[in-house]
Enzyme design. Structure first.
Site, mmCIF file in Angstrom:
data_model
loop_
_atom_site.group_PDB
_atom_site.id
_atom_site.type_symbol
_atom_site.label_atom_id
_atom_site.label_comp_id
_atom_site.label_asym_id
_atom_site.label_seq_id
_atom_site.Cartn_x
_atom_site.Cartn_y
_atom_site.Cartn_z
ATOM 1 N N ASP A 66 0.863 -1.178 0.000
ATOM 2 C CA ASP A 66 0.000 0.000 0.000
ATOM 3 C C ASP A 66 0.903 1.232 0.000
ATOM 4 O O ASP A 66 1.968 1.228 0.650
ATOM 5 C CB ASP A 66 -0.862 -0.010 1.277
ATOM 6 N N SER A 137 -1.913 14.913 -13.030
ATOM 7 C CA SER A 137 -3.274 15.086 -13.543
ATOM 8 C C SER A 137 -3.552 16.513 -14.000
ATOM 9 O O SER A 137 -3.088 17.489 -13.392
ATOM 10 C CB SER A 137 -4.255 14.726 -12.432
ATOM 11 N N GLU A 139 -6.155 17.885 -13.399
ATOM 12 C CA GLU A 139 -6.859 18.513 -12.278
ATOM 13 C C GLU A 139 -5.961 19.539 -11.577
ATOM 14 O O GLU A 139 -6.449 20.442 -10.901
ATOM 15 C CB GLU A 139 -7.301 17.461 -11.261
ATOM 16 N N TYR A 161 -7.657 16.203 -3.761
ATOM 17 C CA TYR A 161 -6.966 15.317 -4.713
ATOM 18 C C TYR A 161 -5.966 16.111 -5.546
ATOM 19 O O TYR A 161 -4.793 15.737 -5.671
ATOM 20 C CB TYR A 161 -8.011 14.654 -5.625
ATOM 21 N N HIS A 191 -8.744 10.422 -19.287
ATOM 22 C CA HIS A 191 -8.729 9.350 -20.285
ATOM 23 C C HIS A 191 -9.611 8.211 -19.792
ATOM 24 O O HIS A 191 -9.618 7.857 -18.627
ATOM 25 C CB HIS A 191 -7.313 8.899 -20.611
#
Ligand code: NAP
Ligand code: G4F
Length: 358
Positions: A66, A137, A139, A161, A191
């Site tokens: 993780d 990203s 974003e 994020y 995408h």
């Protein structure tokens, strides 16, 4: 015999991880992936390429770990000894990041830092060069400061994020400059594909269409339909990730189509593909609104075209159609007939849907 190139992918069970694995296996790589321990299976997207590790033909290996657990990252690096690492793991849903900001920042921001630290340490001790790809990203551009967005457009993130991705971006630059790490940032615009997570808007729409046609869903509830995105095909975008790590020098690249479309355009194309009018099915639900929205994204992929020779191969219309077709097919409602259209019996649709919405 020369040894196969070994790649490690975080986020291998996600949309991009699955396509990148296929691509790297085709290129002859041995592929290792980090997977999370979950109480239900999470390997649906890669089951078709998985071969039992005892089989001498096996070239895909999975390791529990993780991004929030730095010790495991270090151990996996020691075990696998990869020459390329693709950091795709993330809590990648923008709306969810407002609900779980700490976890999002831990996996996206701190996760990247943990990985970079592990690589720095590993490279310093062993002298083996590890090439690193960071899944950045569009974003990060958020409230856009320039249209279209390029590698030099300033970031203005508008969600936990996006803030975490900006952090990860600059840490990647910082490790490149401080420790001479071969580290690249891909700044990828949206995408999509038939493997897109079911709660992202495109897949939510195409999946709903298939269920509407099948008669198991009546309406689709959406939030803000006004935002515009630069949508490309995920398979094209994983090729760009690999190309970045094959260059002589590490660098950062915008990967985009250079076109932008409103969600209403996606709805138009997707619903008319099955002869339906989206206005009859779409309802507004404020639960899908975000505290802050990213209104417009459109990327300029000129640098990627010039330096990587990368170009998208699928148009917006083709993308929408291939996603609708795949969701219809998954319900046994249609099979692609090669020209992008479906072999759906429209009378059948009208019959089923008609009876549902009347
Ligand atoms: P995705 O389908 O949501 O996949 C995310 C992957 O990350 C999954 O394998 C998930 O595992 C894994 N993951 C989540 N939390 C993790 C953690 N704490 N530790 C390790 N792994 C974790 O995302 P995607 O669309 O393939 O995107 C790949 C990457 O590109 C992400 O970093 C995303 O933020 C970024 N990106 C995506 C786009 C896009 O349009 N798709 C655009 C720009 C950037 P489970 O399967 O167990 O959940
Ligand atoms: O499909 P979305 O959730 O994608 P978003 O927010 O653009 O993020 C995706 O692309 C980013 C690249 O730019 C990635 F970094 C990120 O990991 C992710 O893959 O939402 C697209 C638009 C938004 O404006 C949203 O408000 O669709 C709008 N929308 C309207 N109704 C909806 C819905 N989004 C979702 N997910 N669900 C809705 O019902």
């Amino acid at each position: 015999m020369t040894q196969r190139k070994r790649a490690l992918i975080t986020g291998i069970t996600g949309q991009d991880g699955s396509y990148l694995s296929e691509f790297l296996l085709e290129q002859g790589y041995e592929v290792h992936g980090l997977i999370r321990r979950t109480s239900t299976f999470n390997t649906d997207r890669i089951d078709h390429i998985y071969v039992d590790p005892h089989n001498p033909q096996a070239r895909l290996f999975l390791h529990y770990g993780d991004l929030t657990d730095g010790t495991t990252l270090r151990r996996i690096l020691e075990e696998v000894k990869p020459v390329e690492i693709y950091n795709l793991g993330a809590q990648s849903h923008v709306r969810v990041s407002f609900d779980s900001p700490e976890y999002t920042v831990d996996s996206v921001g701190m996760g990247t830092l943990r990985l970079l630290e592990a690589i720095r340490d590993y490279q310093q001790r062993t002298g083996i060069e590890v090439r690193f790809y960071q899944a950045g990203s569009s974003e990060m551009f958020g409230k856009v400061q320039e249209v279209p967005q390029t590698e030099t457009t300033p970031f203005y993130p508008r969600s936990p994020y996006a803030c975490a991705k900006v952090y990860a971006h600059w840490q990647t630059v910082n490790y490149r400059e401080s420790y001479n790490l071969f580290a690249c940032n891909g700044i990828l615009f949206n995408h999509e594909s038939p493997r897109r997570g079911e709660t992202f808007v495109t897949r939510k729409i195409t999946r709903a269409i298939a269920r509407i046609v099948a008669g198991t869903q009546k309406k689709i509830y959406l939030g803000n339909l006004d935002s515009k995105r630069d949508w490309g095909y995920a398979k094209d975008y994983v090729r760009a990730m690999w190309l970045m790590l094959q260059q002589e020098q590490p660098d950062d690249y915008v990967i985009a189509t250079g076109e932008t479309h409103a969600i209403t355009e996606f709805l138009d194309l997707a619903f008319t593909h099955v002869n339906l009018d989206w206005h009859d099915y779409v309802e507004f639900d404020e639960r899908y609104l975000r505290p802050a929205e990213v209104d417009l994204l459109i990327g300029d992929p000129a640098k990627a075209k010039k330096q990587l020779g990368w170009e998208p191969s699928v148009t917006f219309e083709e993308l929408v159609h291939l996603m609708v077709d795949a969701d219809l097919q998954a319900l046994g409602l249609a099979s692609p007939n090669g020209d992008g259209s479906t072999s759906l019996d429209n009378a059948y649709i009208r019959h089923n849907v008609g009876s549902m919405v009347d």
